[in-house]
Design a protein around this motif. Structure first.
Motif, PDB file in Angstrom:
ATOM      1  N   GLY A 182     -18.562 -32.168  -9.661  1.00  0.00           N
ATOM      2  CA  GLY A 182     -18.246 -30.782  -9.393  1.00  0.00           C
ATOM      3  C   GLY A 182     -19.170 -29.865  -9.572  1.00  0.00           C
ATOM      4  N   GLU A 183     -20.447 -30.802  -9.080  1.00  0.00           N
ATOM      5  CA  GLU A 183     -21.640 -29.673  -8.364  1.00  0.00           C
ATOM      6  C   GLU A 183     -21.197 -29.224  -7.498  1.00  0.00           C
ATOM      7  N   ALA A 184     -20.973 -30.160  -6.806  1.00  0.00           N
ATOM      8  CA  ALA A 184     -20.261 -29.662  -5.452  1.00  0.00           C
ATOM      9  C   ALA A 184     -20.189 -28.720  -5.057  1.00  0.00           C
ATOM     10  N   LEU A 185     -19.159 -28.656  -5.780  1.00  0.00           N
ATOM     11  CA  LEU A 185     -17.399 -27.314  -5.238  1.00  0.00           C
ATOM     12  C   LEU A 185     -17.886 -25.932  -5.382  1.00  0.00           C
ATOM     13  N   PRO A 186     -18.756 -25.578  -5.676  1.00  0.00           N
ATOM     14  CA  PRO A 186     -19.040 -24.415  -5.067  1.00  0.00           C
ATOM     15  C   PRO A 186     -19.674 -24.141  -3.695  1.00  0.00           C
ATOM     16  N   ALA A 187     -20.776 -25.166  -3.414  1.00  0.00           N
ATOM     17  CA  ALA A 187     -21.198 -25.372  -1.805  1.00  0.00           C
ATOM     18  C   ALA A 187     -20.199 -25.197  -1.310  1.00  0.00           C
ATOM     19  N   VAL A 188     -18.861 -26.358  -1.317  1.00  0.00           N
ATOM     20  CA  VAL A 188     -18.169 -26.822  -0.715  1.00  0.00           C
ATOM     21  C   VAL A 188     -16.842 -25.335  -0.600  1.00  0.00           C
ATOM     22  N   LEU A 189     -16.627 -24.689  -1.287  1.00  0.00           N
ATOM     23  CA  LEU A 189     -15.834 -23.283  -1.137  1.00  0.00           C
ATOM     24  C   LEU A 189     -16.798 -22.169  -0.003  1.00  0.00           C
ATOM     25  N   ASP A 190     -17.859 -22.096  -0.596  1.00  0.00           N
ATOM     26  CA  ASP A 190     -18.289 -20.693   0.182  1.00  0.00           C
ATOM     27  C   ASP A 190     -18.562 -21.438   1.855  1.00  0.00           C
ATOM     28  N   HIS A 191     -18.623 -23.011   1.990  1.00  0.00           N
ATOM     29  CA  HIS A 191     -17.902 -22.987   3.738  1.00  0.00           C
ATOM     30  C   HIS A 191     -16.473 -23.244   3.862  1.00  0.00           C
ATOM     31  N   ALA A 192     -15.652 -23.342   2.980  1.00  0.00           N
ATOM     32  CA  ALA A 192     -14.323 -23.474   3.419  1.00  0.00           C
ATOM     33  C   ALA A 192     -13.663 -21.626   3.421  1.00  0.00           C
ATOM     34  N   LEU A 193     -14.081 -21.324   2.522  1.00  0.00           N
ATOM     35  CA  LEU A 193     -14.060 -19.736   2.921  1.00  0.00           C
ATOM     36  C   LEU A 193     -14.137 -18.689   3.584  1.00  0.00           C
ATOM     37  N   ALA A 194     -15.459 -19.549   5.003  1.00  0.00           N
ATOM     38  CA  ALA A 194     -16.015 -18.381   6.064  1.00  0.00           C
ATOM     39  C   ALA A 194     -15.627 -19.106   7.003  1.00  0.00           C
ATOM     40  N   LEU A 195     -14.118 -20.217   7.007  1.00  0.00           N
ATOM     41  CA  LEU A 195     -14.309 -20.914   7.885  1.00  0.00           C
ATOM     42  C   LEU A 195     -12.979 -19.994   8.808  1.00  0.00           C
ATOM     43  N   ASP A 196     -12.828 -20.137   9.967  1.00  0.00           N
ATOM     44  CA  ASP A 196     -11.984 -19.457  11.055  1.00  0.00           C
ATOM     45  C   ASP A 196     -10.694 -20.192  10.971  1.00  0.00           C
ATOM     46  N   ASP A 197      -9.612 -19.435  11.469  1.00  0.00           N
ATOM     47  CA  ASP A 197      -8.420 -20.151  11.834  1.00  0.00           C
ATOM     48  C   ASP A 197      -8.400 -21.613  12.346  1.00  0.00           C
ATOM     49  N   ASP A 198      -8.581 -21.263  13.208  1.00  0.00           N
ATOM     50  CA  ASP A 198      -9.019 -22.928  14.400  1.00  0.00           C
ATOM     51  C   ASP A 198      -9.921 -23.318  14.064  1.00  0.00           C
ATOM     52  N   GLN A 199     -10.220 -23.820  13.325  1.00  0.00           N
ATOM     53  CA  GLN A 199     -10.453 -24.682  12.438  1.00  0.00           C
ATOM     54  C   GLN A 199     -10.859 -25.197  10.958  1.00  0.00           C
ATOM     55  N   LEU A 200      -9.664 -24.845  10.638  1.00  0.00           N
ATOM     56  CA  LEU A 200      -8.664 -25.250  10.003  1.00  0.00           C
ATOM     57  C   LEU A 200      -8.118 -27.099  10.009  1.00  0.00           C
ATOM     58  N   GLY A 201      -7.939 -27.973   8.899  1.00  0.00           N
ATOM     59  CA  GLY A 201      -7.444 -28.746   9.086  1.00  0.00           C
ATOM     60  C   GLY A 201      -7.827 -30.010   8.401  1.00  0.00           C
ATOM     61  N   GLY A 202      -7.314 -31.603   7.721  1.00  0.00           N
ATOM     62  CA  GLY A 202      -7.802 -31.963   7.350  1.00  0.00           C
ATOM     63  C   GLY A 202      -7.635 -33.593   8.196  1.00  0.00           C
TER      64      GLY A 202
END
Length: 224
Positions: A182-202
């Motif tokens: 759970g400690e990693a969730l905030p940093a992952v979220l910061d990165h996720a919210l900064a992505l552009d549309d063409d960077q999406l996908g897993g």
């Protein structure tokens, strides 16, 4: 809605008691254990970290943000687009079926509350639980960041509880995993919210293989 009530609504959405059937799926973990890819708490942590950064960080959370904004802007067309995008990025029949079943269950809950029944929204809401969470988050004025962290913790808790049954490990180890991962969730979220549309996908090949093989696994505790 005041902040206290918004917090209570968030806890309700993140609760394992929410009747969407999340506890019935292992998302590939059951086969990963069968195949010997995950054998202990350390291996489980590595398995979940990959999904946290790839699936949660590059797909679920960025899409939650777009679905949430579509709800705020009353843009049913954008909501439908991103709902279909999410479904298309679930790599196996099992994962797509889980997404649809969770979405249908939450849509039925919304029906019981007489919410989001307009034709422009109803069909899209059946496609994913993420869409229903975005809609309720916007409707209940839950801030996006808190909504995303609540969703992420619920996802992580569900995975850890599956690990307790499958790996297995005890409750002490489970709580330690929740704390550490759970400690990693905030940093992952910061990165996720900064992505552009063409960077999406897993894309996690071992997860896709595990999910596909789970369908024919001889003995299963979880749905396929």
């Amino acid at each position: 809605m005041n902040s206290d009530l918004a917090l209570l609504r968030l806890l309700q959405l993140a609760s394992p008691g929410l009747p969407v059937g999340g506890f019935t799926y292992s998302q590939g973990l059951e086969w990963a254990v069968e195949a010997g890819w995950v054998t202990d708490a350390k291996g489980f942590a590595a398995w979940q970290r990959e999904q946290m950064h790839d699936t949660l960080g590059h797909l679920d959370w960025p899409l939650l943000a777009r679905l949430y904004r579509a709800c705020q802007e009353d843009d049913a067309e954008a909501f439908a687009h991103w709902s279909m995008f999410l479904l298309a990025n679930r790599e196996t029949a099992e994962l797509r079926l889980e997404e649809r079943q969770r979405g249908s269950a939450l849509a039925r809950l919304l029906d019981g509350w007489q919410l989001a029944q307009a034709p422009a929204w109803r069909a899209s809401l059946e496609l994913s639980q993420l869409g229903g969470m975005a809609w309720l988050g916007a409707h209940w004025s839950i801030p996006l960041r808190q909504l995303a962290l609540g969703h992420g913790f619920a996802w992580l808790e569900g995975a850890v509880m599956a690990g307790v049954k499958l790996v297995p490990f005890g409750q002490q180890a489970a709580q330690t995993l929740l704390r550490d991962l759970g400690e990693a969730l905030p940093a992952v979220l910061d990165h996720a919210l900064a992505l552009d549309d063409d960077q999406l996908g897993g894309g996690l090949p071992l997860l896709a293989i595990a999910s596909s093989r789970h369908e024919t696994q001889y003995t299963r505790l979880f749905r396929s």
